[in-house]
Scaffold this motif. Structure first.
Motif, PDB file in Angstrom:
ATOM      1  N   TYR A   2      38.911 -23.952 -13.176  1.00  0.00           N
ATOM      2  CA  TYR A   2      40.027 -22.208 -12.679  1.00  0.00           C
ATOM      3  C   TYR A   2      39.884 -21.250 -14.067  1.00  0.00           C
ATOM      4  O   TYR A   2      38.969 -21.146 -15.379  1.00  0.00           O
ATOM      5  CB  TYR A   2      41.620 -22.631 -12.787  1.00  0.00           C
ATOM      6  N   ALA A   3      40.187 -19.862 -13.854  1.00  0.00           N
ATOM      7  CA  ALA A   3      39.902 -18.805 -14.875  1.00  0.00           C
ATOM      8  C   ALA A   3      41.483 -17.701 -14.536  1.00  0.00           C
ATOM      9  O   ALA A   3      41.801 -18.120 -13.410  1.00  0.00           O
ATOM     10  CB  ALA A   3      38.886 -18.082 -14.774  1.00  0.00           C
ATOM     11  N   VAL A   4      41.698 -17.425 -15.339  1.00  0.00           N
ATOM     12  CA  VAL A   4      42.211 -16.541 -15.889  1.00  0.00           C
ATOM     13  C   VAL A   4      41.546 -14.551 -16.062  1.00  0.00           C
ATOM     14  O   VAL A   4      40.963 -14.860 -17.109  1.00  0.00           O
ATOM     15  CB  VAL A   4      43.337 -15.716 -16.671  1.00  0.00           C
ATOM     16  N   ILE A   5      41.531 -13.748 -14.704  1.00  0.00           N
ATOM     17  CA  ILE A   5      40.933 -12.765 -15.048  1.00  0.00           C
ATOM     18  C   ILE A   5      42.016 -11.434 -15.519  1.00  0.00           C
ATOM     19  O   ILE A   5      43.009 -11.635 -14.812  1.00  0.00           O
ATOM     20  CB  ILE A   5      40.210 -11.970 -13.387  1.00  0.00           C
ATOM     21  N   TYR A  12      45.653 -12.431 -13.217  1.00  0.00           N
ATOM     22  CA  TYR A  12      45.525 -13.080 -12.351  1.00  0.00           C
ATOM     23  C   TYR A  12      45.020 -14.829 -12.498  1.00  0.00           C
ATOM     24  O   TYR A  12      43.573 -14.875 -13.409  1.00  0.00           O
ATOM     25  CB  TYR A  12      44.623 -12.440 -10.914  1.00  0.00           C
ATOM     26  N   ARG A  13      45.162 -15.941 -12.416  1.00  0.00           N
ATOM     27  CA  ARG A  13      45.008 -17.122 -12.539  1.00  0.00           C
ATOM     28  C   ARG A  13      44.324 -17.980 -10.870  1.00  0.00           C
ATOM     29  O   ARG A  13      44.755 -17.608 -10.131  1.00  0.00           O
ATOM     30  CB  ARG A  13      45.834 -18.799 -12.485  1.00  0.00           C
ATOM     31  N   SER A  42      39.111 -22.962 -17.394  1.00  0.00           N
ATOM     32  CA  SER A  42      39.604 -24.234 -17.770  1.00  0.00           C
ATOM     33  C   SER A  42      38.472 -25.291 -16.265  1.00  0.00           C
ATOM     34  O   SER A  42      38.818 -24.726 -15.410  1.00  0.00           O
ATOM     35  CB  SER A  42      40.694 -24.816 -17.850  1.00  0.00           C
ATOM     36  N   ASP A  43      37.956 -26.002 -17.010  1.00  0.00           N
ATOM     37  CA  ASP A  43      37.454 -27.392 -16.300  1.00  0.00           C
ATOM     38  C   ASP A  43      38.186 -29.205 -16.166  1.00  0.00           C
ATOM     39  O   ASP A  43      37.317 -29.526 -16.038  1.00  0.00           O
ATOM     40  CB  ASP A  43      35.788 -27.024 -16.372  1.00  0.00           C
ATOM     41  N   VAL A  59      33.520 -13.713 -12.816  1.00  0.00           N
ATOM     42  CA  VAL A  59      33.906 -14.250 -12.137  1.00  0.00           C
ATOM     43  C   VAL A  59      33.172 -14.158 -10.963  1.00  0.00           C
ATOM     44  O   VAL A  59      32.990 -12.741 -10.575  1.00  0.00           O
ATOM     45  CB  VAL A  59      35.333 -14.301 -11.775  1.00  0.00           C
ATOM     46  N   GLN A  60      32.871 -14.632  -9.955  1.00  0.00           N
ATOM     47  CA  GLN A  60      31.913 -13.722  -8.404  1.00  0.00           C
ATOM     48  C   GLN A  60      32.513 -13.743  -7.467  1.00  0.00           C
ATOM     49  O   GLN A  60      33.426 -14.461  -7.372  1.00  0.00           O
ATOM     50  CB  GLN A  60      30.503 -14.848  -8.101  1.00  0.00           C
ATOM     51  N   ALA A  61      33.196 -12.907  -6.722  1.00  0.00           N
ATOM     52  CA  ALA A  61      33.931 -12.544  -5.658  1.00  0.00           C
ATOM     53  C   ALA A  61      33.389 -11.451  -4.456  1.00  0.00           C
ATOM     54  O   ALA A  61      32.437 -11.198  -4.859  1.00  0.00           O
ATOM     55  CB  ALA A  61      35.319 -12.186  -6.016  1.00  0.00           C
ATOM     56  N   LYS A  62      34.097 -11.797  -3.719  1.00  0.00           N
ATOM     57  CA  LYS A  62      33.540 -11.431  -2.493  1.00  0.00           C
ATOM     58  C   LYS A  62      34.524 -10.550  -2.067  1.00  0.00           C
ATOM     59  O   LYS A  62      35.849 -11.149  -1.611  1.00  0.00           O
ATOM     60  CB  LYS A  62      33.063 -12.281  -1.413  1.00  0.00           C
TER      61      LYS A  62
END
Length: 104
Positions: A2-5, A12-13, A42-43, A59-62
């Motif tokens: 996960y990541a926090v952007i 956002y988490r 975090s992995d 982070v790649q998003a659609k």
């Protein structure tokens, strides 16, 4: 993983496969966007915290949809002065789906 952007002044988490509504972003429906403002990655075992951003993480998003939220009514009134004012507001949003999280 996960990541926090950070986007639109909010944090956002996110994890791969998540759908979320963020402040309006430029981009057509169905297009890919890259979010570079990653504050934490975090992995499970390793957690990388940026200062303030994590170097090389993205982070790649659609883009799934664009829309407008529910109407919020603003009502102002001054007692005994015959002053009443009603105003409405609908905030624009973009719904995105997280495709993958890349960290170096």
């Amino acid at each position: 993983m996960y990541a926090v952007i950070k986007t639109g002044g909010k944090q956002y988490r996110v994890a791969a496969g998540d759908k979320l509504k963020v402040e309006k972003l430029a981009g057509e429906v169905g297009s890919e966007i890259t979010l570079d403002k990653v504050l934490l990655v975090s992995d499970g075992d390793n957690t990388t915290i940026g200062s303030p951003l994590v170097q090389g993480a993205s982070v790649q998003a659609k883009v799934v949809a664009h829309g407008r939220g529910d109407k919020v009514l603003i009502f102002k009134m001054r007692r005994r002065k015959h002053y009443r004012k009603t105003q409405g507001h609908r905030q624009s949003f973009t719904e995105i789906q997280i495709e993958k999280i890349a960290a170096k």
